[in-house]
Design a protein around this motif. Structure first.
Motif, short mmCIF file in Angstrom:
data_model
loop_
_atom_site.label_atom_id
_atom_site.label_comp_id
_atom_site.label_asym_id
_atom_site.label_seq_id
_atom_site.Cartn_x
_atom_site.Cartn_y
_atom_site.Cartn_z
N SER A 185 0.82 -1.21 0.00
CA SER A 185 0.00 0.00 0.00
C SER A 185 0.86 1.26 0.00
O SER A 185 0.38 2.34 -0.34
CB SER A 185 -0.92 0.02 1.24
OG SER A 185 -0.15 0.07 2.44
N GLY A 186 2.12 1.11 0.38
CA GLY A 186 2.99 2.27 0.45
C GLY A 186 3.97 2.36 -0.70
O GLY A 186 5.03 2.98 -0.58
N SER A 187 3.63 1.75 -1.84
CA SER A 187 4.51 1.80 -3.00
C SER A 187 4.79 3.25 -3.41
O SER A 187 3.87 4.03 -3.66
CB SER A 187 3.86 1.05 -4.17
OG SER A 187 4.68 1.12 -5.31
N GLY A 188 6.07 3.61 -3.41
CA GLY A 188 6.45 4.98 -3.77
C GLY A 188 6.55 5.92 -2.60
O GLY A 188 7.00 7.06 -2.75
N TYR A 189 6.13 5.48 -1.41
CA TYR A 189 6.20 6.33 -0.22
C TYR A 189 7.53 6.14 0.51
O TYR A 189 8.21 5.12 0.36
CB TYR A 189 5.05 6.01 0.74
CG TYR A 189 3.70 6.49 0.26
CD1 TYR A 189 3.29 7.80 0.49
CD2 TYR A 189 2.82 5.64 -0.40
CE1 TYR A 189 2.04 8.25 0.06
CE2 TYR A 189 1.57 6.07 -0.83
CZ TYR A 189 1.19 7.38 -0.60
OH TYR A 189 -0.03 7.82 -1.02
#
Length: 211
Positions: A185-189
C-alpha cells in the motif's frame, strides 16, 4: 350525477394529500440515508506525559503504545528506550493514512516538540496529507498506505539546538528507522528517516526534527 362543489373540493384536497404523502414515503424509502459520523474514543492514557490512545489507531500502534506505557511506568525511565518508542509511534501514526479521518487528521502530532507543532501541521497538510479524502462517515474508497512494521536501526547520542527557542539539548538522541507498508500500500512512499529526539522538559521527550 353531479357532485356539489363542496364535495368536489373535499375530494380534490384528499387526492392532493394522498399524492403528497405517497411522495414523502417514496422519498424516505429510496433517498440515500446519511451515514453516522464516526466517533473516536480514548481507550488508554499515560497521564503524567500527556499521551492518549484512541480506538481509531491501528493494531501496530496500539501494541507499541503498550510498550511505551511499560517504559514510562517503570521504577526508572530508560530514556533511550523512551526515545526509540516515541520514534516508532510517530512513524506508525504519521505514515499510516488509512486510519485518518481527513487531511487535517495528521498523525504523530503529540510526539512533536510543542513549539514546532504548528509548522509541522501546516507542512503535513500541504504535502503528505494533501490528498487524503474525508472519511468522517466511514465510506471512503480511497486506497491509502498503512505501516505494517517499523524497526529502529540505530540510536546515537547527539547535541541539538532547537530552532524555535534557541535551547540546546546536549543529551538528545538521533534515531534512524526503516519501515514497511501493508500489502504494498505504500509503493512509492518514504520508508526510512532519521529523527532528532530532545528533552522538552524534565520528564518528557519530543521529536524536534525529521530528516
Amino acid at each position: 350525477m353531479k357532485l356539489k362543489k363542496s364535495v368536489k373540493r373535499f375530494l380534490i384536497i384528499v387526492l392532493i394529500l394522498l399524492v403528497a404523502v405517497g411522495g414523502v414515503i417514496a422519498y424516505i424509502k429510496f433517498a440515500p440515508q446519511k451515514s453516522k459520523v464516526k466517533k473516536i474514543k480514548i481507550v488508554d492514557k499515560i497521564d503524567k506525559y500527556g499521551y492518549q490512545l484512541k480506538d481509531s489507531k491501528n493494531e501496530l500502534y496500539k501494541q507499541e503504545f503498550k510498550e511505551l506505557k511499560k517504559i514510562l511506568n517503570g521504577d526508572e525511565v530508560n530514556y533511550e528506550d523512551y526515545a526509540k518508542s516515541i520514534s516508532k509511534l510517530f512513524i506508525i501514526d504519521f505514515y499510516s493514512l488509512d486510519d485518518k479521518l481527513a487531511k487535517t487528521d495528521v498523525g504523530g502530532v503529540e510526539f512533536v516538540y510543542k513549539d514546532e507543532q504548528v509548522d509541522f501541521l501546516e507542512k503535513a497538510e500541504n504535502t503528505f496529507y494533501k490528498y487524503v479524502e474525508s472519511n468522517v462517515y466511514g465510506n471512503r474508497q480511497q486506497n491509502l498506505p498503512a505501516v505494517d512494521s517499523v524497526n529502529v536501526e540505530k540510536v546515537e547520542p547527539t547535541s541539538f539546538k532547537i530552532n524555535s527557542n534557541g535551547k540546546q539539548d546536549d543529551e538528545a538522541y538521533e534515531v534512524t528507522l526503516t519501515w514497511k507498508y501493508k500489502n504494498e500500500s505504500g509503493s512509492g512512499y518514504q520508508q526510512n528517516a532519521t529523527l532528532i529526539v530532545v528533552h522538552e522538559d524534565d520528564v518528557r521527550l519530543s521529536i524536534a526534527e525529521m530528516k
